[in-house]
Design a protein around this motif. Structure first.
Motif, PDB file in Angstrom:
ATOM      1  N   LEU A   1       0.814  -1.211   0.000  1.00  0.00           N
ATOM      2  CA  LEU A   1       0.000   0.000   0.000  1.00  0.00           C
ATOM      3  C   LEU A   1       0.851   1.266   0.000  1.00  0.00           C
ATOM      4  O   LEU A   1       0.470   2.259  -0.625  1.00  0.00           O
ATOM      5  N   LYS A   2       1.997   1.249   0.673  1.00  0.00           N
ATOM      6  CA  LYS A   2       2.885   2.427   0.660  1.00  0.00           C
ATOM      7  C   LYS A   2       3.374   2.700  -0.758  1.00  0.00           C
ATOM      8  O   LYS A   2       3.498   3.848  -1.165  1.00  0.00           O
ATOM      9  N   GLU A   3       3.642   1.651  -1.504  1.00  0.00           N
ATOM     10  CA  GLU A   3       4.061   1.805  -2.892  1.00  0.00           C
ATOM     11  C   GLU A   3       2.943   2.474  -3.699  1.00  0.00           C
ATOM     12  O   GLU A   3       3.186   3.409  -4.464  1.00  0.00           O
ATOM     13  N   GLU A   4       1.720   1.998  -3.496  1.00  0.00           N
ATOM     14  CA  GLU A   4       0.569   2.590  -4.180  1.00  0.00           C
ATOM     15  C   GLU A   4       0.355   4.035  -3.727  1.00  0.00           C
ATOM     16  O   GLU A   4      -0.004   4.901  -4.525  1.00  0.00           O
ATOM     17  N   MET A   5       0.584   4.296  -2.437  1.00  0.00           N
ATOM     18  CA  MET A   5       0.432   5.658  -1.915  1.00  0.00           C
ATOM     19  C   MET A   5       1.462   6.604  -2.538  1.00  0.00           C
ATOM     20  O   MET A   5       1.138   7.749  -2.873  1.00  0.00           O
ATOM     21  N   ASN A   6       2.685   6.116  -2.713  1.00  0.00           N
ATOM     22  CA  ASN A   6       3.717   6.940  -3.341  1.00  0.00           C
ATOM     23  C   ASN A   6       3.358   7.262  -4.785  1.00  0.00           C
ATOM     24  O   ASN A   6       3.575   8.380  -5.250  1.00  0.00           O
ATOM     25  N   LYS A   7       2.800   6.290  -5.495  1.00  0.00           N
ATOM     26  CA  LYS A   7       2.366   6.528  -6.872  1.00  0.00           C
ATOM     27  C   LYS A   7       1.251   7.568  -6.916  1.00  0.00           C
ATOM     28  O   LYS A   7       1.254   8.459  -7.765  1.00  0.00           O
ATOM     29  N   ALA A   8       0.301   7.435  -6.005  1.00  0.00           N
ATOM     30  CA  ALA A   8      -0.814   8.382  -5.962  1.00  0.00           C
ATOM     31  C   ALA A   8      -0.317   9.786  -5.627  1.00  0.00           C
ATOM     32  O   ALA A   8      -0.786  10.776  -6.211  1.00  0.00           O
ATOM     33  N   MET A   9       0.637   9.870  -4.720  1.00  0.00           N
ATOM     34  CA  MET A   9       1.173  11.178  -4.338  1.00  0.00           C
ATOM     35  C   MET A   9       1.935  11.797  -5.503  1.00  0.00           C
ATOM     36  O   MET A   9       1.829  13.004  -5.741  1.00  0.00           O
ATOM     37  N   ALA A  10       2.673  10.986  -6.232  1.00  0.00           N
ATOM     38  CA  ALA A  10       3.433  11.485  -7.376  1.00  0.00           C
ATOM     39  C   ALA A  10       2.492  12.041  -8.451  1.00  0.00           C
ATOM     40  O   ALA A  10       2.829  13.015  -9.129  1.00  0.00           O
ATOM     41  N   LYS A  11       1.320  11.431  -8.575  1.00  0.00           N
ATOM     42  CA  LYS A  11       0.331  11.889  -9.553  1.00  0.00           C
ATOM     43  C   LYS A  11      -0.472  13.073  -9.021  1.00  0.00           C
ATOM     44  O   LYS A  11      -1.200  13.705  -9.769  1.00  0.00           O
ATOM     45  N   GLY A  12      -0.359  13.324  -7.721  1.00  0.00           N
ATOM     46  CA  GLY A  12      -1.156  14.388  -7.117  1.00  0.00           C
ATOM     47  C   GLY A  12      -2.587  13.967  -6.852  1.00  0.00           C
ATOM     48  O   GLY A  12      -3.468  14.803  -6.679  1.00  0.00           O
TER      49      GLY A  12
ATOM     50  N   LEU B   1      -4.952   8.773  -2.375  1.00  0.00           N
ATOM     51  CA  LEU B   1      -4.032   8.669  -1.251  1.00  0.00           C
ATOM     52  C   LEU B   1      -4.802   8.493   0.054  1.00  0.00           C
ATOM     53  O   LEU B   1      -4.470   7.642   0.871  1.00  0.00           O
ATOM     54  N   GLY B   2      -5.853   9.282   0.231  1.00  0.00           N
ATOM     55  CA  GLY B   2      -6.678   9.166   1.433  1.00  0.00           C
ATOM     56  C   GLY B   2      -7.345   7.815   1.530  1.00  0.00           C
ATOM     57  O   GLY B   2      -7.424   7.226   2.615  1.00  0.00           O
ATOM     58  N   GLN B   3      -7.831   7.306   0.406  1.00  0.00           N
ATOM     59  CA  GLN B   3      -8.470   5.985   0.405  1.00  0.00           C
ATOM     60  C   GLN B   3      -7.467   4.891   0.756  1.00  0.00           C
ATOM     61  O   GLN B   3      -7.796   3.948   1.485  1.00  0.00           O
ATOM     62  N   LEU B   4      -6.254   5.012   0.240  1.00  0.00           N
ATOM     63  CA  LEU B   4      -5.225   4.021   0.543  1.00  0.00           C
ATOM     64  C   LEU B   4      -4.829   4.063   2.019  1.00  0.00           C
ATOM     65  O   LEU B   4      -4.585   3.015   2.633  1.00  0.00           O
ATOM     66  N   GLU B   5      -4.778   5.263   2.591  1.00  0.00           N
ATOM     67  CA  GLU B   5      -4.474   5.374   4.021  1.00  0.00           C
ATOM     68  C   GLU B   5      -5.574   4.721   4.851  1.00  0.00           C
ATOM     69  O   GLU B   5      -5.293   4.014   5.824  1.00  0.00           O
ATOM     70  N   LYS B   6      -6.825   4.942   4.461  1.00  0.00           N
ATOM     71  CA  LYS B   6      -7.947   4.309   5.163  1.00  0.00           C
ATOM     72  C   LYS B   6      -7.873   2.792   5.024  1.00  0.00           C
ATOM     73  O   LYS B   6      -8.149   2.054   5.969  1.00  0.00           O
ATOM     74  N   GLN B   7      -7.506   2.339   3.836  1.00  0.00           N
ATOM     75  CA  GLN B   7      -7.379   0.900   3.594  1.00  0.00           C
ATOM     76  C   GLN B   7      -6.299   0.297   4.490  1.00  0.00           C
ATOM     77  O   GLN B   7      -6.467  -0.789   5.048  1.00  0.00           O
ATOM     78  N   LEU B   8      -5.188   1.019   4.646  1.00  0.00           N
ATOM     79  CA  LEU B   8      -4.092   0.532   5.487  1.00  0.00           C
ATOM     80  C   LEU B   8      -4.553   0.397   6.940  1.00  0.00           C
ATOM     81  O   LEU B   8      -4.274  -0.610   7.588  1.00  0.00           O
ATOM     82  N   VAL B   9      -5.285   1.388   7.424  1.00  0.00           N
ATOM     83  CA  VAL B   9      -5.803   1.331   8.791  1.00  0.00           C
ATOM     84  C   VAL B   9      -6.772   0.165   8.934  1.00  0.00           C
ATOM     85  O   VAL B   9      -6.723  -0.600   9.906  1.00  0.00           O
ATOM     86  N   SER B  10      -7.647   0.003   7.952  1.00  0.00           N
ATOM     87  CA  SER B  10      -8.627  -1.082   7.978  1.00  0.00           C
ATOM     88  C   SER B  10      -7.940  -2.446   7.951  1.00  0.00           C
ATOM     89  O   SER B  10      -8.312  -3.356   8.696  1.00  0.00           O
ATOM     90  N   ASP B  11      -6.941  -2.571   7.090  1.00  0.00           N
ATOM     91  CA  ASP B  11      -6.199  -3.834   6.999  1.00  0.00           C
ATOM     92  C   ASP B  11      -5.503  -4.154   8.313  1.00  0.00           C
ATOM     93  O   ASP B  11      -5.506  -5.299   8.759  1.00  0.00           O
ATOM     94  N   ARG B  12      -4.926  -3.128   8.929  1.00  0.00           N
ATOM     95  CA  ARG B  12      -4.235  -3.355  10.199  1.00  0.00           C
ATOM     96  C   ARG B  12      -5.214  -3.851  11.257  1.00  0.00           C
ATOM     97  O   ARG B  12      -4.919  -4.780  12.000  1.00  0.00           O
TER      98      ARG B  12
END
Length: 92
Positions: A47-58, A63-74
């Motif tokens: 997910l961090k890899e996907e978050m970095n890609k999303a951030m690079a694209k702006g 990015l927010g959805q991926l962060e929520k997904q990470l919290v949910s997965d944890r």
């Protein structure tokens, strides 16, 4: 004369006695901790890899959805881990 703490502990032990964990159970619990730590780390890296890609694209919405997904997965990984550990503890 017993302290309030000692009296409270006696009452607590009468209601739900402390569970003794064997050495084998301790080892199994440690293995579960290790397995689930690795499982979470693997998910986090993905997910961090996907978050970095999303951030690079702006793409901050993604990015927010991926962060929520990470919290949910944890949370789900932690719940699954605790469920397995509880089965080992109560197996006695």
């Amino acid at each position: 004369m017993k302290s309030a703490y000692e009296l409270a502990m006696e009452r607590l032990n009468k209601k739900s006695p402390a569970v003794k964990v064997t050495d084998k159970q301790k080892q199994e619990l440690a293995e579960i901790d290790s397995k689930y730590a690795a499982k979470y780390a693997e998910r986090e890296l993905l997910l961090k890899e996907e978050m970095n890609k999303a951030m690079a694209k702006g793409d901050y919405e993604a990015l927010g959805q991926l962060e929520k997904q990470l919290v949910s997965d944890r949370k789900s990984i932690e719940a699954e881990k605790e469920e397995k550990k509880e089965k080992i503890r109560t197996r006695g």
